[in-house]
Design an enzyme around this catalytic site. Structure first.
Site, PDB file in Angstrom:
ATOM      1  N   ASN A 110       0.821  -1.214   0.000  1.00  0.00           N
ATOM      2  CA  ASN A 110       0.000   0.000   0.000  1.00  0.00           C
ATOM      3  C   ASN A 110       0.853   1.261   0.000  1.00  0.00           C
ATOM      4  OD1 ASN A 110      -2.092  -1.787   0.101  1.00  0.00           O
ATOM      5  ND2 ASN A 110      -2.842  -1.194   2.123  1.00  0.00           N
ATOM      6  N   HIS A 155     -17.706  36.154 -30.457  1.00  0.00           N
ATOM      7  CA  HIS A 155     -18.862  35.474 -31.055  1.00  0.00           C
ATOM      8  C   HIS A 155     -18.564  35.009 -32.475  1.00  0.00           C
ATOM      9  CE1 HIS A 155     -21.217  37.072 -27.666  1.00  0.00           C
ATOM     10  NE2 HIS A 155     -20.641  38.228 -27.924  1.00  0.00           N
ATOM     11  N   SER A 276      -7.211  13.067 -48.514  1.00  0.00           N
ATOM     12  CA  SER A 276      -8.421  12.273 -48.645  1.00  0.00           C
ATOM     13  C   SER A 276      -8.161  11.093 -49.572  1.00  0.00           C
ATOM     14  CB  SER A 276      -9.559  13.131 -49.213  1.00  0.00           C
ATOM     15  OG  SER A 276     -10.634  12.317 -49.652  1.00  0.00           O
ATOM     16  N   LYS A 282      -7.864  17.588 -51.403  1.00  0.00           N
ATOM     17  CA  LYS A 282      -8.017  17.893 -49.987  1.00  0.00           C
ATOM     18  C   LYS A 282      -6.682  17.917 -49.241  1.00  0.00           C
ATOM     19  CE  LYS A 282     -11.213  18.369 -47.925  1.00  0.00           C
ATOM     20  NZ  LYS A 282     -12.076  17.346 -47.305  1.00  0.00           N
ATOM     21  N   GLU A 289      -7.347  18.427 -35.503  1.00  0.00           N
ATOM     22  CA  GLU A 289      -8.608  17.746 -35.199  1.00  0.00           C
ATOM     23  C   GLU A 289      -8.394  16.631 -34.177  1.00  0.00           C
ATOM     24  OE1 GLU A 289     -10.222  16.598 -38.952  1.00  0.00           O
ATOM     25  OE2 GLU A 289     -10.597  18.671 -39.579  1.00  0.00           O
ATOM     26  N   LYS A 324      -3.414   3.883 -12.260  1.00  0.00           N
ATOM     27  CA  LYS A 324      -2.243   3.787 -13.132  1.00  0.00           C
ATOM     28  C   LYS A 324      -2.647   3.782 -14.609  1.00  0.00           C
ATOM     29  CE  LYS A 324      -0.862   0.343 -10.478  1.00  0.00           C
ATOM     30  NZ  LYS A 324      -1.557   0.737  -9.233  1.00  0.00           N
TER      31      LYS A 324
END
Length: 443
Positions: A110, A155, A276, A282, A289, A324
């Protein structure tokens, strides 16, 4: 491998229970801390004459040798063991026979596992702190290469003009707070639980201050019930990780938006973007992300640990073994995100021409025009209304405020004069308003 606790039992533990109960596959990560704490413990046992000096020195020697062997070959950490503690003790028994069996005198798993975790957390937090400081420096270095203005938002609507480096400095301020939180956590955890035994200390005349000093703790944790059941240092660390991940996630959100074709403020280097499988054109900000997504996981791990601890009675309970797995995953993930974000910001391409164009759009100088009117003697609320009307006129006539003629501006207030334009040009606004300089020598 015989159990460390088998004397009380009259039948074998079910194999399924052994698998369910074992933690060696996970906590062998604590090997360095467990051996180091054991060296301190047997040193103290020898000095207190609980072990003979010969026994103590034999154990110190073999523990040090084992630590060096594992350092050279981590594959030694394998076998049918319940946990890292039983692994280390088995190695000592194998090497020293009955002397090895004395290593655990005046100690429980312990207090042993708690001291191991505290040592590990303390060391890993220092490594995390160093990584955050490297990240901060990357932000500072990037800011010093830039000479462009930018819209700042509230905003997600254009609000006022700032240097783009000032946006980076906002995140530096967040990460500086994270460094302070890490330091505070280290200071709070810096007390040794070793010597607390299972929960109520030991009848042996041990010297807890000596082991605390040998292990580099600032002080001894006095209450032994609390010492073996305290996991606040895990919770505090998880809060540090969560705060850090929230700050990185906010940055990720901003710069995902900024990198879109609609904004075009920045572009990720190829090193930190992906494409992509279907759409050849892309270039996706996947590094950002993933950071944004992993922040949710870290917050979830923190909540899991709080949920585990919230109903536990004093003192130690097996539930705590989950700390852990939670800590290791949270730490590994947070550190990886820092390293990825550091590389991302170092290679970030900032479209300075595009940014400098945007500050001439969106009526970003409206507040400065209101301030101009106040300096001419109008109450701010009245100035606010005048400028609002001027903005409506500009929208209707497809003109920015600085594009309005003096005659057009004076239609809203006759106190406006030729000097108004120095309040409306972005470069002049910067001279009068925010003057920011990032501080490379801060760390």
């Amino acid at each position: 491998m015989a159990d460390l606790w088998g004397g009380r039992f009259q039948s074998e533990t079910a194999e399924l229970m052994k698998q369910f109960n074992e933690s060696f596959s996970l906590d062998k990560r604590l090997w360095y801390e467990d051996i180091t704490a054991s060296i301190a413990h047997v040193t103290m046992l020898g000095d207190q004459e609980i072990l003979t000096q010969a026994e103590s020195q034999d154990l110190q020697r073999e523990l040090t040798q084992l630590r060096e062997e594992i350092q050279a070959n981590p594959d030694l950490l394998q076998g049918d063991y319940e946990d890292i503690h039983s692994f280390v003790e088995a190695q000592m028994i194998k090497r020293l026979g009955d002397t090895g069996k004395k290593m655990h005198t005046a100690r429980s798993r312990n207090d042993q596992v708690t001291v191991d975790m505290k040592l590990y957390v303390k060391r890993s937090l220092k490594e995390l702190e160093a990584a955050i400081k490297t990240l901060i420096q990357a932000f500072i270095d990037k800011g010093q290469t830039l000479n462009c203005l930018s819209p700042a938002y509230t905003h997600l609507q254009r609000a006022q003009i700032v240097p783009f480096s000032y946006i980076l400095e906002a995140y530096v301020a967040m990460f500086e707070r994270d460094v302070q939180k890490v330091n505070d956590t280290i200071q709070l955890l810096d007390e040794s639980p070793l010597g607390a035994g299972a929960l109520a200390g030991t009848t042996f005349s041990i010297n807890r201050q000596q082991t605390a000093d040998l292990l580099g703790f600032a002080r001894v944790q006095e209450n032994t019930l609390d010492a073996v059941s305290n996991r606040d240092f895990i919770l505090d660390s998880l809060q540090c990780f969560s705060s850090l991940m929230v700050h990185m996630s906010r940055f990720a959100e901003d710069f995902i938006i900024y990198s879109s074709q609609e904004f075009g403020f920045v572009e990720s280097s190829d090193s930190y973007a992906t494409g992509s499988s279907m759409m050849p054109q892309k270039k996706n900000p996947d590094a950002l992300e993933l950071i944004r997504g992993k922040s949710g996981k870290i917050i979830g791990l923190m909540n899991a640990m709080y949920t585990i601890m919230k109903g536990l009675p004093l003192s130690y309970n097996k539930d705590m073994q989950e700390d852990k797995a939670i800590y290791f995953e949270a730490y590994d993930t947070s550190l990886a995100c820092i390293q990825i974000l550091t590389g991302f910001i170092q290679e970030l391409v900032v479209n300075e021409d595009r940014l400098n164009e945007t500050v001439h759009e969106g009526y970003l100088n409206a507040t400065e025009l209101a301030d101009y009117l106040v300096k001419k003697g109008l109450p701010f609320r009245q100035a606010h209304g005048i400028v609002g009307a001027a903005v409506v006129y500009g929208i209707d006539n497809h003109k920015q405020l600085h594009e309005l003629t003096l005659e057009e501006l004076q239609a809203f207030s006759t106190i406006i004069d030729e000097d108004v334009y120095q309040y409306l040009e972005p470069a002049e606004i910067m001279k009068q308003g925010i003057k920011t300089q990032m501080k490379p020598d801060k760390f």
